[in-house]
Design a protein around this motif. Sequence first.
Motif, mmCIF file in Angstrom:
data_model
loop_
_atom_site.group_PDB
_atom_site.id
_atom_site.type_symbol
_atom_site.label_atom_id
_atom_site.label_comp_id
_atom_site.label_asym_id
_atom_site.label_seq_id
_atom_site.Cartn_x
_atom_site.Cartn_y
_atom_site.Cartn_z
ATOM 1 N N GLY A 166 -36.279 -125.405 53.379
ATOM 2 C CA GLY A 166 -35.315 -125.134 52.316
ATOM 3 C C GLY A 166 -34.740 -123.740 52.426
ATOM 4 N N GLY A 167 -35.573 -122.767 52.772
ATOM 5 C CA GLY A 167 -35.089 -121.408 52.960
ATOM 6 C C GLY A 167 -34.231 -121.290 54.209
ATOM 7 N N GLY A 168 -33.475 -120.206 54.290
ATOM 8 C CA GLY A 168 -32.536 -120.033 55.381
ATOM 9 C C GLY A 168 -33.190 -120.002 56.745
ATOM 10 N N VAL A 169 -34.271 -119.217 56.906
ATOM 11 C CA VAL A 169 -34.953 -119.135 58.196
ATOM 12 C C VAL A 169 -35.603 -120.475 58.527
ATOM 13 C CG1 VAL A 169 -36.792 -118.013 59.507
ATOM 14 C CG2 VAL A 169 -35.319 -116.647 58.026
ATOM 15 N N ALA A 170 -36.215 -121.110 57.539
ATOM 16 C CA ALA A 170 -36.910 -122.369 57.781
ATOM 17 C C ALA A 170 -35.940 -123.471 58.197
ATOM 18 C CB ALA A 170 -37.687 -122.786 56.541
ATOM 19 N N THR A 171 -34.820 -123.603 57.513
ATOM 20 C CA THR A 171 -33.869 -124.649 57.887
ATOM 21 C C THR A 171 -33.305 -124.376 59.281
ATOM 22 O OG1 THR A 171 -32.093 -123.504 56.690
ATOM 23 C CG2 THR A 171 -33.226 -125.260 55.535
ATOM 24 N N ALA A 172 -33.057 -123.111 59.590
ATOM 25 C CA ALA A 172 -32.589 -122.767 60.931
ATOM 26 C C ALA A 172 -33.643 -123.134 61.968
ATOM 27 C CB ALA A 172 -32.254 -121.284 61.005
ATOM 28 N N ALA A 173 -34.905 -122.820 61.687
ATOM 29 C CA ALA A 173 -35.975 -123.096 62.644
ATOM 30 C C ALA A 173 -36.124 -124.589 62.894
ATOM 31 C CB ALA A 173 -37.290 -122.507 62.134
ATOM 32 N N ILE A 174 -36.010 -125.397 61.856
ATOM 33 C CA ILE A 174 -36.106 -126.852 62.033
ATOM 34 C C ILE A 174 -34.984 -127.345 62.952
ATOM 35 C CG2 ILE A 174 -35.912 -129.081 60.861
ATOM 36 C CD1 ILE A 174 -37.204 -127.675 58.395
ATOM 37 N N SER A 175 -33.766 -126.913 62.682
ATOM 38 C CA SER A 175 -32.617 -127.353 63.483
ATOM 39 C C SER A 175 -32.737 -126.898 64.930
ATOM 40 C CB SER A 175 -31.320 -126.815 62.870
ATOM 41 O OG SER A 175 -31.100 -127.335 61.586
ATOM 42 N N LEU A 176 -33.080 -125.624 65.135
ATOM 43 C CA LEU A 176 -33.175 -125.078 66.490
ATOM 44 C C LEU A 176 -34.326 -125.715 67.259
ATOM 45 C CD1 LEU A 176 -32.560 -121.300 65.688
ATOM 46 C CD2 LEU A 176 -30.985 -122.838 66.866
ATOM 47 N N ALA A 177 -35.469 -125.878 66.599
ATOM 48 C CA ALA A 177 -36.636 -126.449 67.270
ATOM 49 C C ALA A 177 -36.387 -127.894 67.659
ATOM 50 C CB ALA A 177 -37.864 -126.341 66.364
ATOM 51 N N SER A 178 -35.734 -128.645 66.798
ATOM 52 C CA SER A 178 -35.414 -130.029 67.117
ATOM 53 C C SER A 178 -34.460 -130.112 68.303
ATOM 54 C CB SER A 178 -34.802 -130.718 65.895
ATOM 55 O OG SER A 178 -34.413 -132.045 66.204
ATOM 56 N N ALA A 179 -33.446 -129.238 68.301
ATOM 57 C CA ALA A 179 -32.476 -129.231 69.399
ATOM 58 C C ALA A 179 -33.130 -128.850 70.721
ATOM 59 C CB ALA A 179 -31.340 -128.270 69.085
ATOM 60 N N ALA A 180 -34.200 -128.044 70.661
ATOM 61 C CA ALA A 180 -34.891 -127.607 71.874
ATOM 62 C C ALA A 180 -35.927 -128.619 72.356
ATOM 63 C CB ALA A 180 -35.569 -126.259 71.625
ATOM 64 N N GLY A 181 -36.131 -129.697 71.605
ATOM 65 C CA GLY A 181 -37.042 -130.739 72.047
ATOM 66 C C GLY A 181 -38.481 -130.571 71.630
ATOM 67 N N TYR A 182 -38.779 -129.687 70.680
ATOM 68 C CA TYR A 182 -40.142 -129.535 70.186
ATOM 69 C C TYR A 182 -40.483 -130.652 69.200
ATOM 70 C CZ TYR A 182 -39.471 -124.703 71.847
ATOM 71 O OH TYR A 182 -39.208 -123.588 72.597
ATOM 72 N N ARG A 183 -41.764 -130.954 69.047
ATOM 73 C CA ARG A 183 -42.214 -131.800 67.945
ATOM 74 C C ARG A 183 -42.269 -130.908 66.704
ATOM 75 N NH1 ARG A 183 -45.721 -132.698 71.629
ATOM 76 N NH2 ARG A 183 -47.581 -132.006 70.506
ATOM 77 N N VAL A 184 -41.548 -131.286 65.680
ATOM 78 C CA VAL A 184 -41.344 -130.406 64.530
ATOM 79 C C VAL A 184 -41.946 -131.037 63.280
ATOM 80 C CG1 VAL A 184 -39.661 -129.119 63.172
ATOM 81 C CG2 VAL A 184 -39.166 -129.661 65.572
ATOM 82 N N TYR A 185 -42.870 -130.296 62.661
ATOM 83 C CA TYR A 185 -43.401 -130.672 61.363
ATOM 84 C C TYR A 185 -42.911 -129.639 60.347
ATOM 85 C CZ TYR A 185 -46.540 -133.317 64.387
ATOM 86 O OH TYR A 185 -47.051 -134.153 65.346
ATOM 87 N N ALA A 186 -42.648 -130.081 59.126
ATOM 88 C CA ALA A 186 -42.148 -129.169 58.096
ATOM 89 C C ALA A 186 -42.831 -129.477 56.777
ATOM 90 C CB ALA A 186 -40.638 -129.303 57.941
ATOM 91 N N THR A 187 -42.980 -128.446 55.951
ATOM 92 C CA THR A 187 -43.595 -128.617 54.642
ATOM 93 C C THR A 187 -42.664 -128.118 53.546
ATOM 94 O OG1 THR A 187 -44.637 -126.428 54.560
ATOM 95 C CG2 THR A 187 -45.877 -128.209 55.624
ATOM 96 N N SER A 188 -42.818 -128.702 52.377
ATOM 97 C CA SER A 188 -42.152 -128.220 51.170
ATOM 98 C C SER A 188 -42.837 -128.837 49.964
ATOM 99 C CB SER A 188 -40.663 -128.593 51.162
ATOM 100 O OG SER A 188 -40.064 -128.196 49.934
ATOM 101 N N ARG A 189 -42.815 -128.126 48.856
ATOM 102 C CA ARG A 189 -43.315 -128.695 47.600
ATOM 103 C C ARG A 189 -42.346 -129.712 47.026
ATOM 104 N NH1 ARG A 189 -44.202 -123.219 44.369
ATOM 105 N NH2 ARG A 189 -42.182 -122.916 45.365
ATOM 106 N N SER A 190 -41.088 -129.669 47.469
ATOM 107 C CA SER A 190 -40.027 -130.509 46.915
ATOM 108 C C SER A 190 -39.805 -131.752 47.772
ATOM 109 C CB SER A 190 -38.727 -129.702 46.834
ATOM 110 O OG SER A 190 -37.602 -130.544 46.698
ATOM 111 N N GLU A 191 -39.870 -132.923 47.140
ATOM 112 C CA GLU A 191 -39.604 -134.164 47.865
ATOM 113 C C GLU A 191 -38.178 -134.191 48.407
ATOM 114 O OE1 GLU A 191 -39.648 -139.030 47.160
ATOM 115 O OE2 GLU A 191 -40.381 -137.672 45.598
ATOM 116 N N ALA A 192 -37.224 -133.679 47.623
ATOM 117 C CA ALA A 192 -35.835 -133.665 48.076
ATOM 118 C C ALA A 192 -35.660 -132.784 49.309
ATOM 119 C CB ALA A 192 -34.919 -133.189 46.950
ATOM 120 N N LYS A 193 -36.336 -131.634 49.325
ATOM 121 C CA LYS A 193 -36.233 -130.743 50.480
ATOM 122 C C LYS A 193 -36.947 -131.321 51.696
ATOM 123 C CE LYS A 193 -35.466 -126.510 47.851
ATOM 124 N NZ LYS A 193 -35.935 -125.141 47.503
#
Length: 322
Positions: A166-193
């Motif tokens: 949800g935060g700026g760095v976290a959303t960037a990291a998810i996008s960049l890591a996915s594009a680079a081919g990493y297996r990406v796990y993410a956490t948030s307290r919010s179901e929508a996020k």
Amino acid sequence: MFAVTATQIDADNPLNGLTVGERPEPDVPDGWTTVTVKAAALNHHDLWSLKGVGLPADRLPMILGCDAAGLDEDGNEVIVHSVVGDPDRGGGDETLDPKRSLLSEVHPGTLAEKVAVPRRNLVPKPAELSFEEAACLPTAWLTAYRMLFGKSGLEPGGSVLVQGAGGGVATAAISLASAAGYRVYATSRSEAKRKRARELGADAVFETGARLPERVDAVIETVGQATWSHSLKSLRPGGRVVVSGATSGAVPPADLNRVFFLQLQVVGSTMGTRGQLERLARFLVKTGVRPQIDRTLPLSEARAGFEAMAEGDLFGKIVFTP
């Protein structure tokens, strides 16, 4: 010129110090130039400045903002690198210059119609990126880029946990890591996020603190105290947690027994170099990845953007257009 300025420090109610209105145009020291701002992005750094972190009262009033894209004095489209430092003093890395600062700490920032910056801080904006997209890069996206590709030690096919989707760095990291081919796990307290993190490319999403399907090679940590224990427990032996922020608190239990017994690595990361910003922009052009923009507001409505960030009511970046 119109600008968003910190006029007083209030650690408890930071928005009390936010002033929107006319300010003098910036002074231009030797070796500097001006950029006409077309878009500027908001960061947690701006809220911390209003609390007095990195911005003492004797420097007020101070125009806020680290991120911008716009036109240089010759009409070229540029991205502003916000680290004001000398690479020579940092051993080739301006972020390691002991005297380095970010725009809006010592020198007026980017939440204005015009900003003055060192000439070397201008990076060509690729035509494929809009001004709004380019304005998201210099702080959050550059930080995530360096954490993933410069500090994490991840190899192709590696696994990474991104805390606090949800935060700026976290959303960037998810996008960049996915594009680079990493297996990406993410956490948030919010179901929508969590749902939106899946849409950005996360392979699986979890509630904060949940057990992962595997122990990961690296953790991208910007939350701090609230997620620190989970970050360490989620690492494989020899894994690495890369830290660039601590929005929930900076003094969690260190859990040193786990660190030394599993030979974990804790690596700090701050911003990135001008060269990394240029490579980040090229990476986005090549991959088609684009920053997640939560909302775009006119600069005159900056207070609404600051309020949303203070309340955590955002996913991605808030961008202002003068």
